[in-house]
Every structure is written in C-alpha cells, then in structure tokens.
Scaffold this motif. Structure first.
Motif, PDB file in Angstrom:
ATOM      1  N   ARG A  63     -24.122   6.773   2.278  1.00  0.00           N
ATOM      2  CA  ARG A  63     -25.047   7.223   1.432  1.00  0.00           C
ATOM      3  C   ARG A  63     -25.705   6.872   0.851  1.00  0.00           C
ATOM      4  NH1 ARG A  63     -19.412   9.358   0.785  1.00  0.00           N
ATOM      5  NH2 ARG A  63     -19.684   8.563   2.671  1.00  0.00           N
ATOM      6  N   GLN A  64     -27.136   7.349   0.096  1.00  0.00           N
ATOM      7  CA  GLN A  64     -27.603   6.454  -1.334  1.00  0.00           C
ATOM      8  C   GLN A  64     -28.375   4.965  -0.377  1.00  0.00           C
ATOM      9  OE1 GLN A  64     -25.223   8.033  -5.119  1.00  0.00           O
ATOM     10  NE2 GLN A  64     -25.687   5.760  -4.407  1.00  0.00           N
ATOM     11  N   GLU A  65     -28.399   4.074  -1.166  1.00  0.00           N
ATOM     12  CA  GLU A  65     -28.809   2.892  -0.634  1.00  0.00           C
ATOM     13  C   GLU A  65     -28.043   2.589   1.039  1.00  0.00           C
ATOM     14  OE1 GLU A  65     -25.789   2.072  -3.712  1.00  0.00           O
ATOM     15  OE2 GLU A  65     -28.010   3.221  -3.522  1.00  0.00           O
ATOM     16  N   ARG A  66     -26.318   2.963   1.075  1.00  0.00           N
ATOM     17  CA  ARG A  66     -25.925   2.860   2.044  1.00  0.00           C
ATOM     18  C   ARG A  66     -26.208   3.578   3.128  1.00  0.00           C
ATOM     19  NH1 ARG A  66     -20.297   0.144   0.284  1.00  0.00           N
ATOM     20  NH2 ARG A  66     -20.540  -0.750   2.143  1.00  0.00           N
ATOM     21  N   ARG A  67     -27.250   5.042   3.619  1.00  0.00           N
ATOM     22  CA  ARG A  67     -26.780   5.510   3.943  1.00  0.00           C
ATOM     23  C   ARG A  67     -27.399   4.967   6.118  1.00  0.00           C
ATOM     24  NH1 ARG A  67     -31.560   6.513   1.444  1.00  0.00           N
ATOM     25  NH2 ARG A  67     -33.096   6.787   1.777  1.00  0.00           N
ATOM     26  N   GLY A  68     -27.427   3.792   6.044  1.00  0.00           N
ATOM     27  CA  GLY A  68     -27.431   3.612   7.163  1.00  0.00           C
ATOM     28  C   GLY A  68     -26.960   2.447   7.550  1.00  0.00           C
ATOM     29  N   GLU A  69     -25.337   2.470   7.019  1.00  0.00           N
ATOM     30  CA  GLU A  69     -24.080   1.682   7.630  1.00  0.00           C
ATOM     31  C   GLU A  69     -23.065   3.381   7.947  1.00  0.00           C
ATOM     32  OE1 GLU A  69     -22.404  -0.516   4.685  1.00  0.00           O
ATOM     33  OE2 GLU A  69     -24.779  -0.381   3.508  1.00  0.00           O
ATOM     34  N   GLN A  70     -22.223   2.979   8.869  1.00  0.00           N
ATOM     35  CA  GLN A  70     -21.490   3.958   9.330  1.00  0.00           C
ATOM     36  C   GLN A  70     -20.685   4.294   8.244  1.00  0.00           C
ATOM     37  OE1 GLN A  70     -19.270   2.287  12.881  1.00  0.00           O
ATOM     38  NE2 GLN A  70     -18.642   5.374  12.928  1.00  0.00           N
ATOM     39  N   ALA A  71     -20.087   5.706   7.816  1.00  0.00           N
ATOM     40  CA  ALA A  71     -19.270   6.030   7.340  1.00  0.00           C
ATOM     41  C   ALA A  71     -18.084   6.328   7.788  1.00  0.00           C
ATOM     42  CB  ALA A  71     -19.297   7.506   6.637  1.00  0.00           C
ATOM     43  N   PHE A  72     -17.032   5.880   6.914  1.00  0.00           N
ATOM     44  CA  PHE A  72     -15.603   5.861   6.646  1.00  0.00           C
ATOM     45  C   PHE A  72     -15.174   7.395   6.889  1.00  0.00           C
ATOM     46  CE2 PHE A  72     -15.341   2.202   4.888  1.00  0.00           C
ATOM     47  CZ  PHE A  72     -14.693   1.075   5.527  1.00  0.00           C
ATOM     48  N   THR A  73     -14.106   7.414   8.257  1.00  0.00           N
ATOM     49  CA  THR A  73     -13.927   8.852   9.129  1.00  0.00           C
ATOM     50  C   THR A  73     -12.344   8.848   8.363  1.00  0.00           C
ATOM     51  OG1 THR A  73     -13.575   8.003  11.270  1.00  0.00           O
ATOM     52  CG2 THR A  73     -15.833   9.739   9.797  1.00  0.00           C
ATOM     53  N   GLU A  74     -11.961   8.057   8.612  1.00  0.00           N
ATOM     54  CA  GLU A  74     -10.510   7.739   8.423  1.00  0.00           C
ATOM     55  C   GLU A  74      -9.662   6.789   7.097  1.00  0.00           C
ATOM     56  OE1 GLU A  74      -8.990   5.552  12.189  1.00  0.00           O
ATOM     57  OE2 GLU A  74      -9.865   6.785  13.872  1.00  0.00           O
ATOM     58  N   TRP A  75      -9.142   8.093   6.414  1.00  0.00           N
ATOM     59  CA  TRP A  75      -8.314   7.514   5.285  1.00  0.00           C
ATOM     60  C   TRP A  75      -8.032   5.980   5.699  1.00  0.00           C
ATOM     61  CZ3 TRP A  75      -8.036   8.931   0.564  1.00  0.00           C
ATOM     62  CH2 TRP A  75      -7.113   8.513  -0.463  1.00  0.00           C
ATOM     63  N   GLU A  76      -6.602   5.608   6.181  1.00  0.00           N
ATOM     64  CA  GLU A  76      -6.799   3.876   5.550  1.00  0.00           C
ATOM     65  C   GLU A  76      -7.281   3.102   6.342  1.00  0.00           C
ATOM     66  OE1 GLU A  76      -3.610   2.769   4.834  1.00  0.00           O
ATOM     67  OE2 GLU A  76      -2.465   4.937   5.341  1.00  0.00           O
ATOM     68  N   PRO A  77      -8.047   2.733   6.860  1.00  0.00           N
ATOM     69  CA  PRO A  77      -9.093   2.303   7.050  1.00  0.00           C
ATOM     70  C   PRO A  77     -10.441   1.745   5.729  1.00  0.00           C
ATOM     71  CG  PRO A  77      -9.544   2.892   9.229  1.00  0.00           C
ATOM     72  CD  PRO A  77      -8.579   3.916   7.950  1.00  0.00           C
ATOM     73  N   LEU A  78     -10.400   3.410   5.059  1.00  0.00           N
ATOM     74  CA  LEU A  78     -11.473   3.436   3.866  1.00  0.00           C
ATOM     75  C   LEU A  78     -10.289   2.678   2.891  1.00  0.00           C
ATOM     76  CD1 LEU A  78     -13.233   4.366   2.069  1.00  0.00           C
ATOM     77  CD2 LEU A  78     -12.647   6.795   2.189  1.00  0.00           C
ATOM     78  N   VAL A  79      -9.402   3.007   2.921  1.00  0.00           N
ATOM     79  CA  VAL A  79      -8.875   2.455   1.406  1.00  0.00           C
ATOM     80  C   VAL A  79      -8.404   1.136   1.807  1.00  0.00           C
ATOM     81  CG1 VAL A  79      -6.021   1.758   0.550  1.00  0.00           C
ATOM     82  CG2 VAL A  79      -7.091   4.445   1.218  1.00  0.00           C
ATOM     83  N   GLU A  80      -8.196   0.301   3.194  1.00  0.00           N
ATOM     84  CA  GLU A  80      -8.358  -1.040   3.298  1.00  0.00           C
ATOM     85  C   GLU A  80      -9.308  -1.807   3.251  1.00  0.00           C
ATOM     86  OE1 GLU A  80      -6.302  -2.490   3.945  1.00  0.00           O
ATOM     87  OE2 GLU A  80      -4.359  -1.250   4.030  1.00  0.00           O
ATOM     88  N   GLY A  81     -10.617  -1.252   3.255  1.00  0.00           N
ATOM     89  CA  GLY A  81     -11.635  -1.836   2.640  1.00  0.00           C
ATOM     90  C   GLY A  81     -12.416  -1.551   1.437  1.00  0.00           C
ATOM     91  N   LEU A  82     -11.769  -0.675   0.914  1.00  0.00           N
ATOM     92  CA  LEU A  82     -12.352  -0.968  -0.498  1.00  0.00           C
ATOM     93  C   LEU A  82     -11.419  -0.899  -1.211  1.00  0.00           C
ATOM     94  CD1 LEU A  82     -13.471   0.799  -2.929  1.00  0.00           C
ATOM     95  CD2 LEU A  82     -11.903   3.311  -2.887  1.00  0.00           C
ATOM     96  N   TYR A  83      -9.938  -1.240  -1.484  1.00  0.00           N
ATOM     97  CA  TYR A  83      -9.471  -1.877  -1.736  1.00  0.00           C
ATOM     98  C   TYR A  83      -9.260  -3.538  -1.908  1.00  0.00           C
ATOM     99  CZ  TYR A  83      -4.425  -4.608  -2.788  1.00  0.00           C
ATOM    100  OH  TYR A  83      -3.471  -5.258  -3.620  1.00  0.00           O
TER     101      TYR A  83
END
Length: 265
Positions: A63-83
């Motif tokens: 989304r926004q300026e990161r819209r060219g990147e692949q969005a997370f679709t799974e909870w655990e990988p998103l939380v790990e990356g954000l953490y």
C-alpha cells in the motif's frame, strides 16, 4: 546467517514514517493503521501531539509508497516482520503504541511478545475500534467477497475518503491491500494474553463492527492497569473526526506514566 524478514523488507520500503522520531522528542509514539491503509490515516496527528512526543506511523507492504511490495496474507509472518521492525526503531527512549482495528490487534500482539522476550516494551497501549471480544472477525467469505460487494461494505463503514470510491485507479490499489489484511486478521488466534502495560481504549458509539454493547469490557481482565474506555460520536472511523480529543486524552495518560517511570530509574 539467514536474513530476517524485516531486513529483507527494509531494502524495499520503509516500515515507519518518518524512519526516525524527532530527535528532540522525549517520548516516541508508534501508530498502527486499520486494514487496507497505511501511515496516511495519521497524517494530522503530528500537528496535534505535543512537540516532545515524536510520532512514527506504520505502512505495511502492498500500500501507499510500498504498493510495489508483496503484501502479507498470513498473521504469523506479518507479526514476525513487524516485530523486528519495531525493535529496530528502539533508541532507548520510552515509547507507546496506538492502533486502530487491525492496528490495535497488532499493537496488542507486539506488546505481549516484547514482554515474553524480555525486551523493552511500551509505556502504554492505546486501542481503538477493536477489543478482544465482541468485535467482527473476518471469515473466508469476507476475504473472497466480490469486488462490488466489498466496495459497498467498506463504503458503509466509511473506511476511506469518499473520492476513492469513484476512482478506479485508487480502488485498484486499496482493494488488494484490504483483502490481504482481512486474510491476516482472520488467522489471528486469541490466547487471552494479559497486556503487560497500562491500556486505554477508544470507540465510536455507532461502530458497525462492534457486535456486543459491552465489547470493551473484555479488556478489563486482560490488563491489570486498564485506564478505561472513551466513547465518541460516529462509526468505526470516529478517529477521523475526533483525533484532537483522542490525542489529548492519550497524551495525558502517557505523560503521567512517563513521569512515574522516570522516578523509578
């Protein structure tokens, strides 16, 4: 040594805007947006916050300026990356979290994990538009909803500026990110964990996603330092109209807690 999720993603895009909080700020505030959106929903907050509170707002991939990147679709990988991304912001200044809807879910999870791992956690957490019980949880049916139905649904919630709905190009960017975030939220498992720091909650009186009248009471047994609930006129996106009142209330709690923590050091 394997490359972390956050390191991989940071090569492509920036998790928080700005990347570093104002160096003159004594307290940092990390802001987490609702599903399908990014840092832009908090665009007015830096002007509403006191100068000694430095805000940094999250924008996830897709989304926004990161819209060219692949969005997370799974909870655990998103939380790990954000953490990892949150830990990378640490500069030894005290900080707090504020999240709306999906952002509230992420802020809750991050605070719990930080205590579990024995790392410095937030002074307090602000939750709006979500509570662990009594709120809408997306299902596969919502995730796979035909685009026209999905647009009608988010339009009823008022989750994006009105001009987006008549702009096919903007919708083409928003809808995929929203579907990804709905998929993420659907996978979250509630373990009933205690919030390891003071928590305050905010809600809209006519929130279409709140399924139980006393939903915010579900925070009471989860936070030994629950600072109470504030309710404002409006629907799920009441924060758009009441940002000034919310930031004033939130900061009053934050200053008190920061002063108490300073006395202990």
């Amino acid at each position: 040594m394997s490359t972390s999720i956050a390191q991989k993603m940071s090569r492509q895009g920036q998790w928080f805007q700005p990347a570093e909080a104002d160096p003159d700020a004594s307290i940092r505030l990390l802001l987490f947006p609702h599903a399908g959106s990014g840092a832009i929903i908090y665009r007015d907050w830096p002007e509403l916050l006191p100068r000694d509170i430095g805000a940094q707002a999250l924008t996830l991939p897709g989304r926004q300026e990161r819209r060219g990147e692949q969005a997370f679709t799974e909870w655990e990988p998103l939380v790990e990356g954000l953490y990892e991304a949150v830990l990378a912001t640490n500069d030894n200044r005290p900080f707090a979290f504020y999240g709306h809807c999906l952002g509230a879910q992420l802020a809750y999870e991050l605070a719990v994990r930080m205590e579990r791992d024995g790392v410095q956690g937030p002074l307090m957490v602000g939750m709006s538009g979500w509570a662990p019980k009594g709120f809408f949880c997306p299902t596969e049916e919502h995730i796979e909803m035909p685009t026209d139905e999905l647009i009608s649904w988010i339009k009823r919630l008022g989750s994006f500026p009105a001009d987006i709905y008549d702009n096919p190009e903007m919708l083409a960017m928003v809808i995929p990110a929203l579907r990804s975030d709905l998929s993420v939220a659907a996978q979250r498992k509630d373990h009933g964990a205690l919030v390891p720091c003071p928590l305050v909650s905010y809600g809209g009186k006519n929130d279409g996603l709140q399924e139980e009248d006393d939903a915010f009471q579900s925070w009471v047994p989860r936070s030994p330092q629950y600072l109470g609930h504030r309710e404002y006129p409006g629907g799920h996106f009441f924060i758009d109209s009441h940002a000034e009142a919310i930031t004033q209330d939130f900061c009053s709690h934050l200053y008190r807690l920061a002063a108490a923590a300073k006395k202990l050091t």
